[in-house]
Design an enzyme around this catalytic site. Structure first.
Site, PDB file in Angstrom:
ATOM      1  N   ALA A 127       0.829  -1.210   0.000  1.00  0.00           N
ATOM      2  CA  ALA A 127       0.000   0.000   0.000  1.00  0.00           C
ATOM      3  C   ALA A 127       0.862   1.258   0.000  1.00  0.00           C
ATOM      4  O   ALA A 127       0.598   2.199  -0.758  1.00  0.00           O
ATOM      5  CB  ALA A 127      -0.940  -0.006   1.208  1.00  0.00           C
ATOM      6  N   ASP A 128       1.879   1.297   0.836  1.00  0.00           N
ATOM      7  CA  ASP A 128       2.737   2.481   0.905  1.00  0.00           C
ATOM      8  C   ASP A 128       3.487   2.711  -0.402  1.00  0.00           C
ATOM      9  O   ASP A 128       3.544   3.837  -0.920  1.00  0.00           O
ATOM     10  CB  ASP A 128       3.746   2.325   2.046  1.00  0.00           C
ATOM     11  CG  ASP A 128       3.137   2.600   3.402  1.00  0.00           C
ATOM     12  OD1 ASP A 128       2.879   3.775   3.703  1.00  0.00           O
ATOM     13  OD2 ASP A 128       2.904   1.645   4.149  1.00  0.00           O
TER      14      ASP A 128
END
Length: 418
Positions: free
Chosen positions: A169-170
Site C-alpha cells: 500500500a505504501d
C-alpha cells in the site's frame, strides 16, 4: 554525454515521514530533483528508528532517503516556521503524509502554502484521503491492505491471512504520487499554477484489483473471491509447486503452454486429453491438472532441473527465490538494481535501486541519506541567511543538527589507540 535529469531544476520539500512520502520523494530525487527533507528536533523522521539497524543507523531510513539533503527545524518557533515558509516559497513540490488537517492547523496546509507560492504542487498522502467519513482516522499500509479486500484473498482457506512482508500500500501510493506530481508539473508548464494532490493508501489498494472486484460486481454479487492457497482456480495452471529442494512457479494457463506442459509431464496421452484443451476445461478439472503437475515437479531432481525442462519447451516458470538468491541473480546485477554507497561511518553499504531506466539520461550516484540536520547551514545560506543568522538560529534551537555517530569500527580503532 548524458542529457540533464528529467526533473533537474525542480526543488521538492519533503515534509513526510516513514514510507509512502519518503519513497515518493526518493523517486523524484532519483529523477534529478533537489529534494530537501525536513525533520523535527530531536528524533527526526520516525523511519530513523525503524529496523534493520547497523549500529545506530536504520537501513530503512538510508534506503528511503538517499539522494536527499536534510534540514532539522523547529516549526513551533516563529523563526522556524518562517524558515520553512522561505523554503516553500522557492519550491516546486511539497510532499506530506500527515493525518488530514494536521498541517493546516500548523500553518503548512495547502491553502496557506498556495497563497505563498501559487505554482506549488502540493501532494498529500494519507490512509483514507482528505474526504469521506474515514478521512480523520489514522492508518498505515497494513490498514489499507486489510480494508481493501486484498488481504482476505491471501493464504490457505480457513486460516488467517498472512502478511505480505512488503509494504504494497505504501509503495503503490508512493509511485502513484510520483505519476501525479509529474502530471501536475506538466500541467503547470501551461497553466502557471500548481494544485493539491490528495492520495489515499486505501484508494490505491482498491484501484490495484484487476479481477476480484469485477467478479463480484459483474456477477451481481454471486461470485465473492476467497482465499485460494497456492494457485488461481480461474487460471489453471498458474501457481506454486513443490520440488525436492524448494518451490517454483509455473504459468501454463494459456492453451498452447498447457499442451506443451502436458506433453512434458504426461506424454501424448495427457496432451491429447480434450478435457484440458480449454481454460474452462482445465478449471473444471483443476484438481487433477494440479495433481499431475505436482507429481512431476516433485519427482524431478531439483528446482533447477524443473526450470531447465520447462524453459526448454517455453513454459513460463521461475524459482521461488530467497533474498540471498535474488541478490546473486545476474539479472539484478545487469539491471543495476543494487546501489553501493560509501557511508561516512558505516563504510560501503548496498541498498536497492529505483527501477527507472531512461535512454538519454544516466543517473549520477545518489548521495547517502542525510544525517539529522546535516544540510542546515548549506540550505539556509541558499535562502539568503547570513552566517551570523544561521549561528543564532542554531544556538536558539530553531535549527538542530545531531552529532554524527561513529561506526563501531571507528570506536574500536579509537579505543585501540588511546
Amino acid at each position: 554525454m548524458s542529457a540533464p535529469a528529467p526533473l533537474a531544476g525542480m526543488r521538492v520539500v519533503d515534509y513526510s515521514h516513514f514510507l509512502a512520502g519518503p519513497y515518493l520523494s526518493r523517486c523524484l530525487a532519483g529523477m534529478g530533483a533537489d529534494v530537501i527533507k525536513v525533520e523535527r528536533p530531536t528524533g527526526g523522521d520516525a523511519g530513523r528508528h525503524h529496523p534493520y539497524f547497523v549500529g545506530d543507523q536504520s537501513g530503512f531510513f538510508l534506503q528511503q532517503n538517499m539522494g536527499k539533503r536534510g534540514i532539522c527545524v523547529d516549526v513551533k518557533k516563529p523563526a522556524g516556521m518562517e524558515f520553512v515558509r522561505e523554503l516553500v516559497s522557492e519550491a516546486d513540490v511539497f510532499v506530506e503524509n500527515y493525518r488530514p488537517g494536521a498541517l493546516a492547523r500548523l500553518g503548512l496546509g495547502y491553502h496557506a502554502l498556495a497563497r505563498l507560492n501559487p505554482r506549488l504542487v502540493y501532494c498529500s498522502l494519507s490512509a483514507y484521503g482528505h474526504t469521506g467519513p474515514r478521512s480523520a482516522k489514522a492508518g498505515f499500509g497494513l490498514i489499507a491492505e486489510a480494508m481493501s479486500g486484498a488481504m482476505a484473498q491471501l493464504g490457505i482457506p480457513g486460516e488467517p491471512p498472512p502478511l505480505l512482508r512488503i509494504p504494497i500500500a505504501d509503495m503503490y501510493a508512493g509511485i502513484h504520487g510520483v505519476a501525479a506530481v509529474c502530471a501536475a508539473l506538466l500541467r503547470r508548464a501551461t497553466s502557471g499554477k500548481g494544485q493539491h494532490i490528495d492520495l489515499a493508501l486505501y484508494d490505491c489498494m482498491v484501484s490495484m484489483h484487476d479481477y476480484a472486484i469485477q467478479c463480484f460486481t459483474l456477477s451481481g454479487g454471486a461470485v465473492l473471491p476467497q482465499q485460494v492457497g497456492y494457485d488461481l482456480p480461474d487460471s489453471t495452471v498458474y501457481g506454486v509447486f513443490p520440488a525436492k529442494d524448494g518451490y517454483l512457479v509455473v504459468a501454463a494457463q494459456v492453451d498452447d503452454a498447457w499442451r506443451r506442459l502436458a506433453r512434458l509431464i504426461g506424454g501424448e496421452e495427457l496432451a491429447a486429453d480434450t478435457r484440458f484443451h480449454t481454460a474452462a476445461g482445465r478449471n473444471a478439472h483443476r484438481e487433477e491438472a494440479l495433481r499431475r503437475v505436482k507429481e512431476w515437479t516433485s519427482a524431478q531432481a531439483s528446482v533447477t532441473a524443473c526450470i531447465a525442462a520447462l524453459e526448454a519447451i517455453d513454459v513460463p516458470c521461475a524459482p521461488v527465490q530467497r533474498i540471498d538468491e535474488m541478490l546473486a541473480d545476474p539479472q539484478i546485477t545487469a539491471r543495476g538494481m543494487m546501489i553501493e554507497q560509501e557511508h561516512p561511518t558505516l563504510g560501503p553499504i548496498r541498498l536497492p535501486n529505483l527501477p527507472f531506466h531512461f535512454s538519454n539520461y544516466r543517473p549520477e550516484p545518489m548521495r547517502v541519506a542525510p544525517g539529522l540536520g546535516e544540510h542546515n547551514a548549506e540550505i539556509a545560506a541558499e535562502l539568503g541567511y547570513s552566517s551570523t543568522e544561521i549561528a543564532a538560529m542554531t544556538r536558539e534551537g530553531v535549527l538542530y543538527q545531531a552529532e554524527p555517530a561513529q561506526s563501531e569500527q571507528a570506536k574500536a580503532a579509537q579505543g585501540g589507540t588511546s
